[in-house]
Design an enzyme around this catalytic site. Structure first.
Site: not given
Ligand code: RB5
Length: 148
Positions: A8, A65-68, A98, A132-133
């Site tokens: 994004d 994305c910002g946090t993934g 795994h 096993r995985h």
């Molecule tokens: C965008 O602001 C942010 O919400 C997106 O990149 C992401 O972190 C969502 O999980």
């Protein structure tokens, strides 16, 4: 190896950096967007990358994305995707060994670009342990097939 990559707006710069680094390392990279830092929905790009993998058009997917987190949630809704949110070398390695993760999700607001590059390369180069995985992943696939 062919990689589908996407992000994004929050992951756009890191995606461009990572794409160049992967190409320089010899990977074939298909960029599913986004193409600028204009605000978009991570959902669209996570699903686009994931579908390239499940359709067999890319061997692996990488989403930023910002946090993934949002990308990982969305990617795991696509049947056949095993998306992993990775923050460090241990989770990068174990998600392959795994979990046989086929999509990697990274937080561009969490990790520096060189860290993103190094973790992605580690993730791409680490094989699945099998054994096993296989049974555990089979249970996930079975649930997905019959209940989702
Ligand atoms: C965008 O602001 C942010 O919400 C997106 O990149 C992401 O972190 C969502 O999980």
């Amino acid at each position: 190896m062919k990689i589908a990559i996407g992000s994004d707006h929050a992951g756009f710069r890191a995606k461009e950096f990572l794409k160049a680094a992967l190409i320089a390392s010899g990977y074939q990279v298909e960029d599913m967007g986004t193409k600028s830092e204009d605000s978009v929905d991570y959902t669209d790009f996570a699903i686009a990358v994931s579908e390239r993998v499940t359709k067999g058009l890319a061997e692996r997917g990488v989403i930023l994305c910002g946090t993934g987190i949002g990308s990982c949630i969305a990617a795991n809704k696509v049947h056949g995707v095993r998306a992993a949110l990775v923050h460090d070398g241990f989770t990068a390695e174990m998600s392959r060994r795994h979990n046989d993760a086929n999509v990697l999700c990274l937080g561009a607001r969490v990790l520096a670009e060189d860290r993103i590059r190094d973790l992605t390369k580690l993730w791409l180069e680490t094989p699945f342990d099998g054994g096993r995985h296989e049974r555990r992943l089979g249970k996930i696939a079975s649930y997905e097939k019959t209940q989702c």
